[in-house]
Write an enzyme that holds these catalytic residues in place. Sequence first.
Site, PDB file in Angstrom:
ATOM      1  N   ASP A 124      16.574 -15.732   1.753  1.00  0.00           N
ATOM      2  CA  ASP A 124      18.073 -14.942   2.051  1.00  0.00           C
ATOM      3  C   ASP A 124      18.071 -13.562   1.200  1.00  0.00           C
ATOM      4  OD1 ASP A 124      20.718 -14.443   2.834  1.00  0.00           O
ATOM      5  OD2 ASP A 124      21.299 -16.312   2.451  1.00  0.00           O
TER       6      ASP A 124
HETATM    7  C1  NOJ Z   1      23.386 -13.455   3.349  1.00  0.00           C
HETATM    8  C2  NOJ Z   1      23.824 -14.842   3.928  1.00  0.00           C
HETATM    9  O1  NOJ Z   1      23.952 -15.824   3.040  1.00  0.00           O
HETATM   10  C3  NOJ Z   1      23.018 -15.014   5.361  1.00  0.00           C
HETATM   11  O2  NOJ Z   1      23.506 -16.122   5.991  1.00  0.00           O
HETATM   12  C4  NOJ Z   1      22.698 -13.723   6.134  1.00  0.00           C
HETATM   13  O3  NOJ Z   1      22.195 -14.021   7.445  1.00  0.00           O
HETATM   14  C5  NOJ Z   1      22.035 -12.637   5.186  1.00  0.00           C
HETATM   15  N1  NOJ Z   1      23.027 -12.272   4.218  1.00  0.00           N
HETATM   16  C6  NOJ Z   1      21.866 -11.512   6.146  1.00  0.00           C
HETATM   17  O4  NOJ Z   1      22.947 -10.720   6.307  1.00  0.00           O
END
Ligand code: NOJ
Length: 737
Positions: A267
């Site tokens: 993430d």
């Molecule tokens: C953080 C989020 O937790 C995740 O779900 C998301 O896909 C990513 N950022 C990318 O934006």
Amino acid sequence: MDMANEYNSSEMAIEERIRNLLTEMTLEEKTGQLNQVQWNGWEAFDALADDVRAGRVGSVINLVDRAAVDALQTIARQESRHGIPLLIGRDVIHGFHTVMPLPLAQASSWNPELVRDCARISAQEAAVTGVNWTFAPMIDVSRDPRWGRVAESFGEDPYLTSVLGAAMIDGYQTSDPASPDTILACAKHFAGYGASEGGRDYNSTNIPPNEMRNVHLPPFKAAVEAGVATFMTSFGDIDGVPASGNEWLLTDVLREEWSFDGMVVSDWESITQLCTHGMCEDEVDAALVAAQAGVDMDMVGGLYSAHLPHLCESGEISMDRIDQLVGNILRTKIRAGLIDGDRLDQHTEEPARLTALAVARQAATESCVLLRNEKDTLPLASDQISSLAVIGPMANEPAEQMGTWVFDGKSERSVTPLDAITSVLEGQAEVDFEPGLETTRSHDKTLFTRAVEAAASCDVAVLFIGEEAILSGEAHCRADITLPGAQADLVRAIRQTGKPVIGVIMAGRPLALGDVIEEFDALVYAWHGGSMSGPALADLLFGRAVPSGKLPVTFPKVSGQVPIYYGHKNTGRPPEADKVIHIDDIEKGAPQTSLGMTSFLLDAGYEPLFPFGFGLSYTQFAYSDLHIDRHEMTEKEMAIVTATVINTGTRTASEITQLYIRDRVARITRPVRELKAFRRQELAPGESVQVEFQLSVNELAYYHRDGSFQAEPGDFDIWVGGDSRADLHTSLRLLKA
Ligand code: NOJ
């Protein structure tokens, strides 16, 4: 056969292609593939182009400008040494330009085909911009509505989440993920993110193996079986080990047990955050730990590119390990038709606007759950009312009805409830709109007077209340999940007029409505229904459509009841009934045992306000003749369960029939009920149907402490009905082998 087809034709050819590429790539080019960078606009284009040309980038996130995508893909293909195109990632969570209902709302439809259709439209719209990868579905089982990301989930149940997650993956990827109008899906957040303590986002999770295996992991296993191309790690730490450094999850379970051979992305900077968690000493350590654990791509952190080359040169990480990570990314790119395929030469078109809006409208309609309908207040007969008061801060908010995660959503596509009701009643009845409150959070009651006057002078009042989009979603958690601002007072003020009060709640989470529920004659839970929320609601309010949604999450009476979910354990002291004791009524000095010694909250009991699976209709369904073709079976056999459902009312409508089981005795205690199957079908008035479900040992089995998936011989309860409180019961005994 040209090279493209040759390499796309078989898994063996793909593996050979990967080996060939790996032999030719330098270490820096390899770690470049592991690097996902952020699009920072045209100002930063030249620097990015240089990196792509030099093979220092494998993926770009948040780029939706077709010209920039084309320019970068051309550089990657024609000017980088190996011509490896980029993965272009974007959060396409519930729609792109056309916004579909929130995932939690879509889950209320219990309609996998519809969930697939929503994802298909979204994929087609996104693919036009050159995006080829989304970060969805989020299949974190979510049992705490304080957590803002419950909006993005399919709710509290592992089975429903598994089925809908697989449907969403199919919609994004189809059976041919190399086709230019598809985008790769991503199962996230692996794993256990939904169990953040206290409902606070990014918080630690403490999930024991039993809970992990039986509740949180099944949707991810189902995603692998559905062919999901990618996984994303969770921000959380699980039992002390942050997910992005969790070898047990990423290697032992995902790769070895489940044989997943796609790619895993971290993430956002979650590899860097291994230091913040306190697991790693510095960024070098974090890169090493994540790479060894099994994260293939570093989202935005830049740690892999910065540190893996020297870690490899010094022997701290082997070239074989680097090759495995890169191989997973190359395999994903080949399967997506990026390497050797002709996907990038084909430009696609957005689906017709009307088609997209029709799917959005159907989804918004099926997402609504009718929670209350005293004396058949709904549907409204449009020809019998002469005036209608539309009240509330959510009635005419095109952006708010789209909900969280709508980077690319076009609010000008939104049709609000006010627009839709006005157009239905045009020429027939007066519509008087008064917001009552400026936003859902406002405490200023200045506008109440006008709202009350409007309600008093109309035949009926419809209140559009709830939560604005910003109150749910990532990092947007709430401790008190009642109606925000002075909305409850607004409801009570309108109630005082004596006019029928119809509530429509538009929100990103289940709200605790225990203190206001009695004020409504009828209540529709609409979630954030997306672009076509307005027309869907108008259809339902005026009976042009019949509510069919059922709750994918349990609704608490008060915030303090959460987490609350139907699949809880029995405990050693289960509550007898819905006993609630008003603590003011306890006599001074009352003996400690006089209140009962069971598992309940004095002031809230243990029952929810509305159970999982619940939802009313404008018709009634009756269940009878529950039958099982055998009361005993061996592990090799299959039991057939049937029940009759009849539409005893006067409207054609869809019913979602649910089958629950309980494993009465098991060495690891099992939930009091578990959803194992469901069926959605439309029935005309008077029509009946025999619903049939098959139960094999798979439905009876669960994960044991040693990780094995087995059923224990013994007795199982079975219920079939319209919600998780279904009382039509039979039983089945699994015999010893
Ligand atoms: C953080 C989020 O937790 C995740 O779900 C998301 O896909 C990513 N950022 C990318 O934006």
